[in-house]
Design an enzyme around this catalytic site. Structure first.
Site, PDB file in Angstrom:
ATOM      1  N   CYS A   1       0.686   3.088  12.106  1.00  0.00           N
ATOM      2  CA  CYS A   1       1.747   2.648  11.208  1.00  0.00           C
ATOM      3  C   CYS A   1       2.159   3.834  10.350  1.00  0.00           C
ATOM      4  CB  CYS A   1       1.293   1.480  10.334  1.00  0.00           C
ATOM      5  SG  CYS A   1       0.014   1.905   9.127  1.00  0.00           S
TER       6      CYS A   1
ATOM      7  N   HIS B   1       0.836  -1.199   0.000  1.00  0.00           N
ATOM      8  CA  HIS B   1       0.000   0.000   0.000  1.00  0.00           C
ATOM      9  C   HIS B   1       0.866   1.243   0.000  1.00  0.00           C
ATOM     10  CE1 HIS B   1       0.727  -1.193   4.193  1.00  0.00           C
ATOM     11  NE2 HIS B   1       0.750   0.094   4.476  1.00  0.00           N
TER      12      HIS B   1
END
Length: 709
Positions: free
Chosen positions: A208, A69
């Site tokens: 994250c 991603h």
């Protein structure tokens, strides 16, 4: 509407695909699918951004799943590319299992909260075995699209959307079996609202670097592990979108805390004093049950590590494992960032004071110790305006207002060094460092060490306050630490060092720097100084080097006078050079739009106004997308502008404002000429370098192509 545009469509799905033997092959394969569906402007650019993110940490998760991603300027709309691989590929999952289900989460740089929430729902769904099993058993791309849409955007199916009536019920069943978005949200709401009386509660935070996938998978895994153990676990996902904060009452009832994060925890002070398990986000994704068990054990262990009180209360506080050099750099940048509003407000008010009252208001009034502005503002009021004042060039309302504005500006500028020191200490120690940091800044001013003394004093105050914060003190003393003990002890210790040891040497250093600056800004060295400042202002466009040059320029304004105009010339040089990058990028996108993406062309339409206002950050999107071409070109133009500004002795009494503070700039014609020359150089070089890159190969050429419609 944007909200009703599905994240995944059949064109974004590939089943039983032979993408290649390695994870980079799979990423490139999925990037091509996303671009082929009209969701990205460049498959190579998207793949490069995704591989860059992959290099920071593997995106494989247990169960044969991978989720490469990224955020990318090449993405035109938030999208999910999906491949069910014929031959599983290793993405570095903790269980060692190769991935046969691979999602590529592609988010634009400016993805809004709504789309980020949808991506979060997918991340949570990937932690549900029923959801992934349904994907493995899907017969065709349309079914995959319906299953995933049922997880992240069930309203599209409930309203019919693009699906057929029969497909709606099928997708609804798939979504229900996968515990889709509604179920996940209901679970989260139940966990964060009203646990039964006496029930064990564990709270925590996950985050994250990208703030999309692992953040919410970790939250889902921990909450599910708590459900399996019959306890309430509520996790706050601090992702890229809007943060749904935990209920303060729930935090108060919690017996332990789990921090699963790769970024600093925001609002850490909310959990002060509670037993804590502090790990990276991947640990929660890979083995959430073990972390919950450790948290339960820590709740019953009096010697367990606890969230410190006060020491990391700031949203900008970093975790203890951060490298000391990075932490120091970040803290100095924090100080400079908080200082700039004082400089901008104070400097512009002083410039307005000069505009209304004339430059003579800064001079001494007669034989007194006060300035003309002080004499006018203190001796008169709006109801008794001065006629004529000794030493003043004007009289009446404009003289009075000019004096008031000048004194207001001076008052704000007096906080320059204390704010710098105070917020450097804040960056190092959190709130307990603010008071001693401000005190060290005031001491630096009193001993004549200026911004150098403020810099050193703020760093010392921050480290000493952080040391106090780390002390293991009795519970009854913890409440006094951040408000009494730490400010008192730090101010006493560092203040004594500043007065008795460092004050005079730092003052001498400051004097030598000012003398050297004055001599260098005259004669042939002035042009060289202008080149250096121009290069610094255009190197990182608002980063540490740019801020250092700006601080260098603004700090000298307080030492400027009618006899010493060098600081004004340096300020003009810094401001003129900082205006070049956004102006050049705006011109380049207008003249050669085919060399830029649609998003860059749109940014170029507003960059000219940012440039005229002296907001260098207007060029950041261009530099971030193509730094090897954009940054050298803007630096060359900045060097030209810096050299010309110093050579023509352009001066600025205002620290900010660009062309909108023309009244505060001497030789305004030379100011505009220098900016124009630098912008022309940068524009020509950007177009040249972009054009060369366009023809060097298909990869660069693809990156330079305009976005697909």
């Amino acid at each position: 509407m944007t909200e009703n545009k599905p994240l995944i469509i059949p064109e974004l799905v590939a089943l039983d695909a032979a993408a290649g033997p390695g994870k980079e092959d799979v990423i490139e394969f999925l990037a091509t699918i996303v671009a082929g569906a009209g969701r990205a402007s460049s498959p190579d650019g998207l793949a490069a951004d995704a591989k860059k993110r992959e290099s920071t940490a593997p995106t494989g998760i247990p169960g044969g799943i991978a989720i490469p991603h990224c955020r990318s300027a090449h993405v035109l709309a938030p999208s999910l590319g999906f491949a069910r691989l014929a031959q599983p590929v290793d993405f570095g999952a903790a269980d060692g299992q190769a991935a046969d289900l691979v999602f590529m989460i592609a988010a634009p740089d400016g993805a809004d909260d709504f789309h980020l929430q949808l991506l979060a729902k997918l991340a949570r769904g990937l932690m549900q075995s029923d959801f992934t099993d349904a994907l493995r058993q899907a017969a065709d791309a349309e079914e995959v699209a319906r299953i995933v849409t049922g997880q992240v955007q069930p309203e599209l199916l409930e309203g019919g959307g693009e699906a057929e009536d029969g497909a709606v019920s099928e997708a609804a069943g798939a979504a229900d079996s996968a515990e889709g978005a509604g179920a996940a949200e209901s679970r989260a709401a139940a966990a964060t609202s009203a646990p039964a009386a006496g029930e064990t509660v564990i709270v925590g935070v996950s985050s994250c670097p990208t703030g999309i996938a692992h953040t919410f998978m970790a939250a889902e895994a921990l909450e599910q592990a708590g459900k399996d153990r019959g306890i309430t676990v509520a996790i706050e996902g601090q992702g890229s979108g809007k943060i749904d904060a935990l209920d303060p009452d729930l935090i108060k009832r919690a017996t332990a805390v789990i921090f699963a994060h790769d970024l600093p925890v925001k609002g850490r002070e909310r959990f002060a004093g509670k037993p804590v398990i502090d790990v990276g986000v991947k640990a929660a994704v890979n083995d959430a049950g073990s972390l919950v068990d450790k948290a339960l054990a820590a709740a019953d262990d009096p010697s367990a590590a606890r969230v410190p009180a006060g020491g990391e209360s700031s949203e900008e506080s970093e975790e203890g494992s951060e490298h000391w050099a990075r932490r120091l750099q970040r803290s100095v940048m924090t100080g400079v960032s908080y200082m700039i509003p004082f400089v901008a407000a104070g400097g512009l008010l002083i410039a307005l004071g000069f505009l209304l009252g004339g430059y003579d208001i800064a001079l001494t009034h007669g034989g007194a110790d006060k300035t003309v502005a002080e004499a006018v503002a203190h001796d008169y009021s709006l109801w008794s305006l001065p006629g004529s004042v000794e030493g003043a060039a004007g009289s009446g309302l404009t003289l009075y207002l000019g004096s008031v504005f000048f004194l207001l500006g001076q008052a704000a500028m007096n906080f320059l060094v204390p704010a710098l020191a105070g917020y450097i200490a804040f960056g190092l120690a959190g709130r307990p460092g603010i008071a001693p940091g401000f005190a060290m800044g005031a001491i630096a001013v009193s001993v004549g060490s200026g911004f150098i003394g403020g810099l050193i004093g703020g760093i010392l105050a921050g480290y000493v306050a952080a040391w106090f914060t780390g002390l293991n003190v009795p519970a009854w003393l913890r409440g006094l630490m951040p408000v009494v003990i730490i400010p008192l002890g730090t101010t006493l210790a560092v203040g004594a060092v500043m007065y008795m040891l460092l004050g005079r040497p730092l003052a001498s250093l400051m004097t030598a720097l000012q003398d050297g600056l004055t001599s260098m800004s005259q004669g042939g060295s002035a042009v060289f100084l202008g080149i250096i400042l121009g290069l610094m202002m255009c190197f990182d466009l608002g980063g540490p080097v740019n801020k250092a040059a700006y601080l260098f320029g603004t700090a000298g304004l307080s030492a400027a006078s009618a006899a010493n105009t060098a600081p004004y010339e340096i300020m003009a040089t810094v401001m003129a050079a900082g205006m070049v990058p956004p102006l050049a990028m705006s011109a380049a996108t207008f003249l050669r739009s085919r060399l830029f993406t649609k998003a860059e062309v749109e940014n170029g339409r507003s960059a000219w106004l940012l440039g005229l206002s002296f907001i260098s950050e207007g060029a950041i999107p261009f530099a971030a997308a193509d730094p090897l071409r954009v940054i050298p070109a803007t630096m060359a133009g900045g060097a030209v502008t810096g050299a010309m500004t110093m050579a023509m002795h352009v001066g600025s009494r205002a620290p900010h404002g660009g062309v909108f503070v023309a009244f505060a700039i001497t030789n305004f014609g030379g100011f505009l000429l220098a900016i124009l020359a630098g912008a022309v150089v940068s524009t020509a070089l950007v177009i040249l370098l972009k054009g060369l890159g366009r023809h060097q190969g298909s990869k660069d050429g693809a990156e330079a192509q305009p976005a697909a419609a």
